[in-house]
Write a protein that holds these residues in place. Structure first.
Motif, PDB file in Angstrom:
ATOM      1  N   PRO A   1      33.578  41.102  40.975  1.00 26.72           N
ATOM      2  CA  PRO A   1      33.477  39.666  40.680  1.00 26.72           C
ATOM      3  C   PRO A   1      34.688  38.852  41.130  1.00 26.72           C
ATOM      4  CG  PRO A   1      32.757  40.959  38.807  1.00 26.72           C
ATOM      5  CD  PRO A   1      33.356  41.924  39.800  1.00 26.72           C
ATOM      6  N   GLU A   2      35.871  39.451  41.126  1.00 29.61           N
ATOM      7  CA  GLU A   2      37.051  38.710  41.570  1.00 29.61           C
ATOM      8  C   GLU A   2      36.951  38.332  43.045  1.00 29.61           C
ATOM      9  OE1 GLU A   2      40.710  40.620  40.520  1.00 29.61           O
ATOM     10  OE2 GLU A   2      40.111  40.801  38.414  1.00 29.61           O
TER      11      GLU A   2
ATOM     12  N   LEU B   1      29.078  33.597  47.316  1.00 28.52           N
ATOM     13  CA  LEU B   1      28.889  34.903  46.694  1.00 28.52           C
ATOM     14  C   LEU B   1      28.201  35.840  47.671  1.00 28.52           C
ATOM     15  CD1 LEU B   1      28.435  32.598  44.381  1.00 28.52           C
ATOM     16  CD2 LEU B   1      27.643  34.480  43.044  1.00 28.52           C
ATOM     17  N   THR B   2      28.427  37.138  47.472  1.00 31.51           N
ATOM     18  CA  THR B   2      27.748  38.155  48.264  1.00 31.51           C
ATOM     19  C   THR B   2      27.013  39.094  47.317  1.00 31.51           C
ATOM     20  OG1 THR B   2      29.434  38.025  49.990  1.00 31.51           O
ATOM     21  CG2 THR B   2      28.053  39.995  49.967  1.00 31.51           C
ATOM     22  N   LEU B   3      25.757  39.394  47.647  1.00 27.91           N
ATOM     23  CA  LEU B   3      24.922  40.304  46.864  1.00 27.91           C
ATOM     24  C   LEU B   3      25.138  41.723  47.375  1.00 27.91           C
ATOM     25  CD1 LEU B   3      22.676  40.793  44.772  1.00 27.91           C
ATOM     26  CD2 LEU B   3      21.031  40.384  46.614  1.00 27.91           C
TER      27      LEU B   3
END
Length: 141
Positions: free
Chosen positions: A86-87, A76-78
């Motif tokens: 989200p996809e 994931l990337t913040l």
């Protein structure tokens, strides 16, 4: 470098996030639970220059690898709200997933919501931090 136990935030992230949250509040959008969680971290953390952030701490635009108890992995990337996707596993700092990631350190356990509105949470371990802007000296003012 700060001590590992002392929560900290870069001066750049702190300035940008306070303005982001205050602007949303002033526009009448209110402060969500996720934004409140971020504000609490901002208030509790020691503000340091970007090069004072530990290389194993999640900051804005960091990419993390999470590992579930079953061995499942997620990357994931913040990101800031305008990049929320989200996809593509890009999670806004103002979403519960992003708020949970912000400030976490490699090795910590994180509770993430399973699905929108379900109320269920899953426990993940922050297994790796393959990209953190501050660790690479990538800090735009």
């Amino acid at each position: 470098m700060t001590q590992a136990s002392q929560p900290c935030i870069s001066a750049v992230d702190q300035a940008r996030l306070v303005v982001l949250i205050e602007t949303r509040f002033q526009r009448g959008q209110g402060v969500s639970d996720a934004a409140s969680r971020v504000l609490a971290r901002l208030r509790a953390a020691q503000v340091v220059p970007p090069d004072g952030i530990p290389a194993d701490q999640v900051t804005m635009n960091s990419t993390v690898v999470l590992e579930g108890a079953d061995g499942a992995k997620r990357e994931l990337t913040l990101v800031y709200p305008e990049d929320h996707d989200p996809e593509e596993e890009c999670w806004s700092i103002l979403h519960p997933v992003g708020a949970a990631l912000f400030g976490a350190r490699v090795g910590e356990t994180i509770e993430l919501p399973e699905a929108e509105g379900s109320g269920a949470a899953a426990t993940w371990t922050l297994a790796a931090l393959p990209f953190q802007p501050e660790a690479r000296g990538w800090v735009a003012l």
